[in-house]
Design a protein around this motif. Structure first.
Motif, PDB file in Angstrom:
ATOM      1  N   VAL A  49       0.873  -1.172   0.000  1.00  0.00           N
ATOM      2  CA  VAL A  49       0.000   0.000   0.000  1.00  0.00           C
ATOM      3  C   VAL A  49       0.909   1.220   0.000  1.00  0.00           C
ATOM      4  O   VAL A  49       1.626   1.474   0.965  1.00  0.00           O
ATOM      5  CB  VAL A  49      -0.931   0.007   1.222  1.00  0.00           C
ATOM      6  CG1 VAL A  49      -1.801   1.248   1.211  1.00  0.00           C
ATOM      7  CG2 VAL A  49      -1.791  -1.250   1.245  1.00  0.00           C
ATOM      8  N   ARG A  50       0.904   1.972  -1.095  1.00  0.00           N
ATOM      9  CA  ARG A  50       1.859   3.065  -1.268  1.00  0.00           C
ATOM     10  C   ARG A  50       1.180   4.411  -1.116  1.00  0.00           C
ATOM     11  O   ARG A  50       0.277   4.748  -1.887  1.00  0.00           O
ATOM     12  CB  ARG A  50       2.504   2.970  -2.654  1.00  0.00           C
ATOM     13  CG  ARG A  50       3.584   4.001  -2.934  1.00  0.00           C
ATOM     14  CD  ARG A  50       4.299   3.672  -4.221  1.00  0.00           C
ATOM     15  NE  ARG A  50       3.432   3.799  -5.378  1.00  0.00           N
ATOM     16  CZ  ARG A  50       3.285   4.919  -6.084  1.00  0.00           C
ATOM     17  NH1 ARG A  50       3.951   6.021  -5.723  1.00  0.00           N
ATOM     18  NH2 ARG A  50       2.497   4.951  -7.135  1.00  0.00           N
ATOM     19  N   PRO A  51       1.575   5.231  -0.119  1.00  0.00           N
ATOM     20  CA  PRO A  51       0.985   6.573   0.011  1.00  0.00           C
ATOM     21  C   PRO A  51       1.414   7.451  -1.146  1.00  0.00           C
ATOM     22  O   PRO A  51       2.593   7.497  -1.514  1.00  0.00           O
ATOM     23  CB  PRO A  51       1.550   7.081   1.342  1.00  0.00           C
ATOM     24  CG  PRO A  51       2.798   6.294   1.566  1.00  0.00           C
ATOM     25  CD  PRO A  51       2.587   4.961   0.928  1.00  0.00           C
ATOM     26  N   LEU A 391      -3.313   1.132   8.149  1.00  0.00           N
ATOM     27  CA  LEU A 391      -3.429   2.579   8.245  1.00  0.00           C
ATOM     28  C   LEU A 391      -3.289   2.968   9.706  1.00  0.00           C
ATOM     29  O   LEU A 391      -3.682   2.219  10.596  1.00  0.00           O
ATOM     30  CB  LEU A 391      -4.784   3.054   7.725  1.00  0.00           C
ATOM     31  CG  LEU A 391      -5.210   2.618   6.317  1.00  0.00           C
ATOM     32  CD1 LEU A 391      -6.624   3.104   6.030  1.00  0.00           C
ATOM     33  CD2 LEU A 391      -4.235   3.166   5.281  1.00  0.00           C
ATOM     34  N   TYR A 405      -7.146   2.520  -5.792  1.00  0.00           N
ATOM     35  CA  TYR A 405      -6.842   3.597  -4.859  1.00  0.00           C
ATOM     36  C   TYR A 405      -7.782   3.555  -3.658  1.00  0.00           C
ATOM     37  O   TYR A 405      -8.957   3.185  -3.766  1.00  0.00           O
ATOM     38  CB  TYR A 405      -6.959   4.953  -5.550  1.00  0.00           C
ATOM     39  CG  TYR A 405      -5.959   5.140  -6.664  1.00  0.00           C
ATOM     40  CD1 TYR A 405      -4.659   5.562  -6.390  1.00  0.00           C
ATOM     41  CD2 TYR A 405      -6.310   4.875  -7.991  1.00  0.00           C
ATOM     42  CE1 TYR A 405      -3.740   5.728  -7.413  1.00  0.00           C
ATOM     43  CE2 TYR A 405      -5.393   5.040  -9.016  1.00  0.00           C
ATOM     44  CZ  TYR A 405      -4.106   5.463  -8.718  1.00  0.00           C
ATOM     45  OH  TYR A 405      -3.188   5.615  -9.723  1.00  0.00           O
ATOM     46  N   ASN A 416      -6.013  11.659   2.627  1.00  0.00           N
ATOM     47  CA  ASN A 416      -4.848  10.864   2.261  1.00  0.00           C
ATOM     48  C   ASN A 416      -5.266   9.862   1.189  1.00  0.00           C
ATOM     49  O   ASN A 416      -6.360   9.306   1.248  1.00  0.00           O
ATOM     50  CB  ASN A 416      -4.300  10.092   3.468  1.00  0.00           C
ATOM     51  CG  ASN A 416      -3.731  10.983   4.548  1.00  0.00           C
ATOM     52  OD1 ASN A 416      -2.552  10.932   4.848  1.00  0.00           O
ATOM     53  ND2 ASN A 416      -4.580  11.800   5.164  1.00  0.00           N
ATOM     54  N   TRP A 418      -3.831   6.376  -1.033  1.00  0.00           N
ATOM     55  CA  TRP A 418      -2.848   5.313  -1.212  1.00  0.00           C
ATOM     56  C   TRP A 418      -3.136   4.562  -2.499  1.00  0.00           C
ATOM     57  O   TRP A 418      -4.290   4.390  -2.882  1.00  0.00           O
ATOM     58  CB  TRP A 418      -2.884   4.303  -0.060  1.00  0.00           C
ATOM     59  CG  TRP A 418      -2.604   4.890   1.272  1.00  0.00           C
ATOM     60  CD1 TRP A 418      -1.427   4.903   1.946  1.00  0.00           C
ATOM     61  CD2 TRP A 418      -3.552   5.523   2.157  1.00  0.00           C
ATOM     62  NE1 TRP A 418      -1.558   5.518   3.165  1.00  0.00           N
ATOM     63  CE2 TRP A 418      -2.853   5.912   3.324  1.00  0.00           C
ATOM     64  CE3 TRP A 418      -4.911   5.805   2.069  1.00  0.00           C
ATOM     65  CZ2 TRP A 418      -3.484   6.551   4.389  1.00  0.00           C
ATOM     66  CZ3 TRP A 418      -5.538   6.452   3.127  1.00  0.00           C
ATOM     67  CH2 TRP A 418      -4.817   6.812   4.272  1.00  0.00           C
ATOM     68  N   GLN A 419      -2.080   4.112  -3.142  1.00  0.00           N
ATOM     69  CA  GLN A 419      -2.221   3.218  -4.293  1.00  0.00           C
ATOM     70  C   GLN A 419      -1.988   1.798  -3.829  1.00  0.00           C
ATOM     71  O   GLN A 419      -1.022   1.508  -3.117  1.00  0.00           O
ATOM     72  CB  GLN A 419      -1.217   3.570  -5.394  1.00  0.00           C
ATOM     73  CG  GLN A 419      -1.409   2.742  -6.647  1.00  0.00           C
ATOM     74  CD  GLN A 419      -0.454   3.150  -7.749  1.00  0.00           C
ATOM     75  OE1 GLN A 419       0.593   3.741  -7.488  1.00  0.00           O
ATOM     76  NE2 GLN A 419      -0.820   2.864  -8.988  1.00  0.00           N
TER      77      GLN A 419
END
Length: 424
Positions: A49-51, A391, A405, A416, A418-419
């Protein structure tokens, strides 16, 4: 025959065993992480999970698209609506509006509806450019449904007991047709675009969305008062689902559930109700929920299948986007409600979901040992849970998931995004 489950469906809420066989998730194609105990354990590998974005302004409202985040904020006594790119996190446009903002609704036609609190004003923006297309400022206005390149709106005024239902062009606001309706009556739109109305005298009608013409009428045989409450709910409730209008009613202590076909308002069946509850669609079943439990009926015949004093607020898992066979997503009746997936035919527990929120195909589950921590999970087709990330410090009630997303507001109010990355 009605099966009374009582509290028999309660099972210990335990995290999956590390030996549980894991399958590849299907909803977003995400990599499966090592099993996580939900008591604050550390993943064996980094979450996938990439911010990618945190807004500078406090987001009063936000909505998510596959390529953009739309937000509203109040900066320097000015309401601002922005579009952020999910590719490079840049602000693509900012539009100032002379209204407060309570909600944002993005349409498939590329129009963003900006709705003020109490629905006092609504503005329509081009979602690609931020250009203001048109505004409605007179009377409380509700965006009922977007139908292709047009929108169904209702507007009311305090001194009038009638509402105006109208269909207008989505991009210009030009009225296409309008009708006056009972402001306190029932109003909904079915999946095929038919408009269902019931006034307080019990007169029901189905209107054609194309021109507002009446397609079918029926006298339900009673008057009702939407302001009247008995016990834990009103004496009449309606639910539109698929090609059916469901009516639950209680009169002199006797409850009933009635189903009508929406095309012609033909009565299909009427069944006595052990409880007077809020109807909700549960796939092939109809759920009737109260504060103290739920009864499940066969939607085709009205026959009661089972009842439970533990579960309520049933929802169809397929309609929610949860992969796998049809199940019921339910909430228990406790002070800190937990969720579960049930077999819709029997009410038996298929999977305990803990303190969680379903957001699209994702399950956001609170960690009971680490305050402020939430695990991102997916429900598998075999009633298993796959944990894909976590999270910290987010508000679960303000989360959206679209495509690959996930967006949530943190407790300070900033949005916020995340991808959710796929396997390499």
């Amino acid at each position: 025959m009605v099966i009374d489950l009582g509290d028999a469906s309660a099972v210990p809420e335990t995290p999956p065993s590390p030996r549980t066989t894991r399958r590849r998730p299907t909803a977003l194609g995400l990599v499966v992480l090592a099993t996580l105990a939900l008591a604050g354990s550390v993943p064996a590998e980094p979450p996938r999970v990439r911010p990618i974005l945190v807004t500078d302004d406090l987001a009063g409202a936000f909505t998510l698209a596959p390529s953009a985040l739309f937000t509203s904020s109040f900066v320097g006594r000015q309401a601002l609506v922005r579009r952020y790119s999910l590719t490079d996190s840049s602000v693509q446009w900012t539009t100032a509006l002379p209204q407060s903002v309570g909600d944002l609704e993005l349409t498939d036609a590329g129009v963003l509806a900006v709705i003020s609190p109490e629905y006092a004003q609504v503005s329509f923006l081009d979602s690609d450019t931020g250009t203001l297309l048109w505004r409605r400022t007179s009377g409380a206005t509700t965006v009922l449904r977007v139908l292709g390149d047009s929108v169904l709106l209702t507007s009311t005024r305090a001194a009038i007991d009638q509402a105006v239902l109208e269909r207008s062009s989505l991009r210009t606001g030009e009225p296409l047709w309008s009708r006056r309706l009972d402001a306190a009556g029932y109003l909904d739109v079915d999946d095929a675009g038919g408009i269902i109305t019931v006034d307080r005298q019990g007169h029901a009608a189905v209107l054609d969305a194309a021109d507002g013409a009446v397609r079918a009428t029926a006298d339900l045989g009673f008057e009702w008062d939407p302001e009247r409450y008995v016990g834990d709910g009103g004496t009449v409730r309606f639910e539109t689902n698929g090609d059916r209008l469901y009516l639950t009613r209680r009169e002199r202590g006797v409850g009933s559930v009635t189903a009508y076909r929406l095309t012609d308002l033909q009565l299909l069946w009427r069944s006595p109700a052990r409880v007077f509850g809020q109807p909700s669609s549960c796939g092939a079943y109809l759920c009737l929920s109260t504060v103290s439990g739920m009864t499940v009926l066969d939607a085709g015949t009205g026959e009661a299948r089972w009842t439970s004093t533990r579960w309520r607020s049933g929802l169809d898992s397929v309609a929610l986007g949860i992969p796998g066979p049809p199940r019921l997503l339910v909430t228990d009746v406790g002070d800190t409600p937990r969720r579960a997936l049930l077999d819709p035919a029997t009410g038996q527990v298929r999977l305990m979901l803990g303190l969680s929120e379903q957001v699209g195909a994702l399950l956001l589950r609170l960690d009971t040992a680490e305050p402020g921590r939430t695990w991102i999970q997916q429900v598998g087709t075999a009633d298993d849970l796959r944990t894909i990330g976590r999270l910290d410090g987010m508000s679960l009630e303000r989360c959206l998931a679209v495509a690959a997303y996930l967006a949530c507001a943190n407790r300070n109010g900033r949005a916020n995004v995340w991808q959710l990355t796929s396997d390499s």
